[in-house]
Each structure stands twice: as structure tokens, then as C-alpha cells.
Write an enzyme that holds these catalytic residues in place. Structure first.
Site, short mmCIF file in Angstrom:
data_model
loop_
_atom_site.label_atom_id
_atom_site.label_comp_id
_atom_site.label_asym_id
_atom_site.label_seq_id
_atom_site.Cartn_x
_atom_site.Cartn_y
_atom_site.Cartn_z
N GLU A 150 0.80 -1.24 0.00
CA GLU A 150 0.00 0.00 0.00
C GLU A 150 0.83 1.28 0.00
OE1 GLU A 150 -2.75 -0.38 3.26
OE2 GLU A 150 -3.75 -2.11 2.37
N ASN B 223 2.21 -5.18 -3.17
CA ASN B 223 0.81 -5.52 -2.89
C ASN B 223 0.00 -4.26 -2.62
OD1 ASN B 223 -1.10 -7.75 -2.26
ND2 ASN B 223 -1.08 -6.93 -0.18
N HIS C 150 -10.21 -6.40 -2.54
CA HIS C 150 -11.33 -6.28 -1.60
C HIS C 150 -12.46 -5.57 -2.35
CE1 HIS C 150 -8.93 -7.53 1.84
NE2 HIS C 150 -8.01 -6.66 1.53
N ASP D 158 -11.99 -10.64 -1.08
CA ASP D 158 -13.31 -10.77 -0.46
C ASP D 158 -14.28 -9.92 -1.27
OD1 ASP D 158 -12.57 -8.23 0.56
OD2 ASP D 158 -12.31 -8.97 2.60
C1 XIL Z 1 -6.33 -6.39 8.23
C2 XIL Z 1 -6.65 -7.58 9.13
O1 XIL Z 1 -7.50 -8.46 8.44
C3 XIL Z 1 -7.28 -7.10 10.43
O2 XIL Z 1 -7.39 -8.17 11.34
C4 XIL Z 1 -6.46 -5.98 11.05
O3 XIL Z 1 -7.13 -5.46 12.17
C5 XIL Z 1 -6.19 -4.88 10.05
O4 XIL Z 1 -5.56 -5.43 8.88
N1 XIL Z 1 -4.99 -4.74 3.60
C6 XIL Z 1 -3.97 -5.52 4.09
C7 XIL Z 1 -4.21 -6.38 5.26
O5 XIL Z 1 -2.90 -5.57 3.47
O6 XIL Z 1 -3.07 -6.54 6.06
C8 XIL Z 1 -5.34 -5.89 6.10
O7 XIL Z 1 -5.61 -6.86 7.11
C9 XIL Z 1 -6.57 -5.64 5.26
C10 XIL Z 1 -6.29 -4.58 4.22
#
Ligand code: XIL
Length: 301
Positions: free
Chosen positions: A127, A168, A205, A236
Site C-alpha cells: 500500500e 501488494n 477487496h 473478499d
Molecule cells: C487487516 C486484518 O484483516 C485485520 O485483522 C487488522 O485489524 C487490520 O488489517 N490490507 C492488508 C491487510 O494488506 O493486512 C489488512 O488486514 C486488510 C487490508
């Protein structure tokens, strides 16, 4: 095949899930995990705040539990994530400049060395770009200098030459979006200059603000054409029923249509395991039953 992992393997792909170490004592959870998946990503346990809570004091307890479980059950591991502006320990948040840069390099070296030979692919940098297309200005790592991303990749390569090294991000699924173009340009530049990068992870996502785009396959193809693998790393999909199932099936078909799309990871097993506060974005319901989305994925594989 009759499971996600076995079916993906028949196509030369993997099918993975995010795993939380504290759920490895949940029999329903572990039953589905061991039956269906052949790749795991620690959901939080390899992040900076988890692995280096105090500077230069490393704690691998929970991450090691996941890696051990994976190895004992024939699953591979995606490492997540070495350098990220989020989920940093407080001491790192309070650093800047050269001290933060050196702390990042030390962190990457130590963690990647601890897991050397055990990681299929690392999310080396997570990110780093803004939705508007430029680098992310709210990242303390970015404020250490524009070269921080390539320094992270070179450091990871030196520590574990056998791991695939991925960039990523989210909102990089729609080919026309500025962030997708920005990441594409970075990867093209890295390949041209010999900065070590092997893969691009699309978190994927999907929800109403960031829906599955009709040009997703184009995005996968275009990244792959740069000479990197592409992986769907945190899938998801908001919704339910047939609509959700159809989208899941389309994502799988898009990956299978791109030879360098090497695998798919969903971000949790049951809807109740999802990081999303509400909704039903995953393949199994809260009781661990297969949803229509599961069947659509299995049918598409
Ligand atoms: C999320 C986890 O699923 C949660 O449990 C935590 O509180 C916050 O992070 N992008 C990512 C992941 O790269 O690491 C994140 O995971 C979701 C968004």
C-alpha cells in the site's frame, strides 16, 4: 478436484486464505483450513508491530505457529508484510529520516532472514500508493525518500533470494484507475532498471466503492506482460447469494485465463472471520458451511 486447493493445483495454481494464529485452536476453522487450502497468509502475525514490538527485539511466536501449521499440513506461506505505513509499532511511528530508513532495512533483513527458505512470496511493500495515483504522502516511510520502495526490495532479495518478492495494494484492480497506472509504471521502471521484483499482489477487496471491474482480466494481463507474476492476495466480495457467487466465479476465471496469475488467496475462511465489520464477504458462512460463492469458485477452477 473436490476442494479449492486440489482443484487449483490441477490448474497449476494455489488457493489460499488469511489465517489468524489464535484461531488454530478452533476445530471447525482448522478443519476447513486443512481440507480446502494449500497456501496461507498470516493475517496480522508477520506485520511490523507483531514481529518487532520493541526496536531490535523480535517476536516470531505467533507467526511461527502459522508457518509450522502450514508446513505440517503441506501448505505454502505468503509472507505479509515487510514494509507498510500501517500496523507499525509505536517506536517506529516515532522515527523519521535516516533512523526510520535504517530501522526498515534492519526489520526487513531480520524477518526475511528468520523465514528464509520458508516463504513462497513476500509482500515486501504494502500500500505505498495513493488512490489519486501518486506515492502515498501519509506514509512515514515515503518521507524517508523516494527510493524507499526499491531499497526494501533489494534488502529482501539479499536476505532471502529464494522468495518471490511482491508489491501488494488495493484499488489496483480497475485498469483505468490512477492507482493501477501508478503501480504499473513503478513495476515497469523496476524491471527496466533491474530492481528485484517478481510479482504484483492485487488485494481485491471488492465492495460498492471498489467493485469487481469488467476489465480485471486486462489488468492481470497487463501486469503479467511486464514479466511479473500476478497474485490475488486478499480477495473478499461484498454481497451474498447468486450475485456474489457469480462475481467470485468471474474472478477465478480471470485468473485462470492469465498464465502468470499463479494463485488466489481469500482474506479469511468464514464470514465471521472477515476483517469487515459487517457483511458476508467470504466463501463459508459463520457455521463453516459452504456458500453459493464456494460452489461457484470450485466450479470455475
Ligand atoms: C487487516 C486484518 O484483516 C485485520 O485483522 C487488522 O485489524 C487490520 O488489517 N490490507 C492488508 C491487510 O494488506 O493486512 C489488512 O488486514 C486488510 C487490508
Amino acid at each position: 478436484g473436490t476442494t479449492l486447493g486440489a482443484s487449483a493445483a490441477e490448474k497449476g495454481r494455489y488457493f489460499g486464505t488469511a489465517v489468524a494464529a489464535y484461531k488454530l485452536s478452533d476445530a471447525t476453522y482448522v478443519g476447513i483450513l486443512n481440507r480446502e487450502f494449500n497456501m496461507v497468509t498470516p493475517e496480522n502475525e508477520m506485520k511490523w508491530d507483531a514481529t518487532e514490538p520493541s526496536q531490535n527485539q523480535f517476536n516470531y511466536t505467533n507467526a511461527d505457529r502459522i508457518v509450522s501449521h502450514a508446513q505440517a499440513n503441506g501448505m505454502r506461506v505468503r509472507g505479509h508484510a515487510l514494509a507498510w505505513h500501517s500496523q507499525q509499532p509505536g517506536w517506529a511511528q516515532n522515527l523519521s529520516g535516516t533512523a526510520l530508513r535504517q530501522a526498515m532495512v534492519n526489520h526487513i533483513t531480520r524477518v526475511a532472514t528468520h523465514y528464509k527458505g520458508k516463504i513462497y512470496a513476500w509482500d515486501v511493500v504494502n500500500e505505498a500508493f495513493a488512490d489519486s495515483g501518486g506515492v502515498r504522502r501519509d506514509s512515514n516511510l515515503q518521507r524517508t525518500g523516494d527510493d524507499w520502495i526499491e531499497v526494501a526490495f533489494r534488502t529482501a532479495r539479499a536476505a532471502d533470494p529464494g522468495a518471490k518478492l511482491c508489491y501488494n495494494d488495493y484499488n489496483t484492480d480497475n485498469w483505468t484507475w490512477a492507482k493501477t497506472q501508478a503501480v504499473y509504471n513503478m513495476v515497469r521502471d523496476f524491471k527496466a532498471r533491474g530492481v528485484p521484483i517478481d510479482c504484483v499482489g492485487l488485494q481485491s477487496h471488492f465492495n460498492s466503492g471498489s467493485p469487481y471491474p469488467g476489465n480485471y482480466r486486462t489488468t492481470l494481463e497487463n501486469f503479467a506482460a511486464l514479466g511479473v507474476d500476478v497474485q490475488i492476495t486478499e480477495l473478499d466480495i461484498e454481497g451474498s447469494g447468486t450475485t456474489q457467487a457469480t462475481t467470485y466465479g468471474n474472478v477465478v476465471k480471470d485468473c485462470l485465463a492469465v498464465s502468470r496469475c499463479t494463485g488466489i488467496t481469500v482474506w479469511g475462511i468464514r464470514d465471521s472471520d472477515s476483517w469487515r465489520a459487517s457483511g458476508t464477504p467470504l466463501l463459508f458462512d459463520g457455521n463453516g458451511n459452504k456458500k453459493p460463492a464456494y460452489t461457484a469458485v470450485l466450479d470455475a477452477l
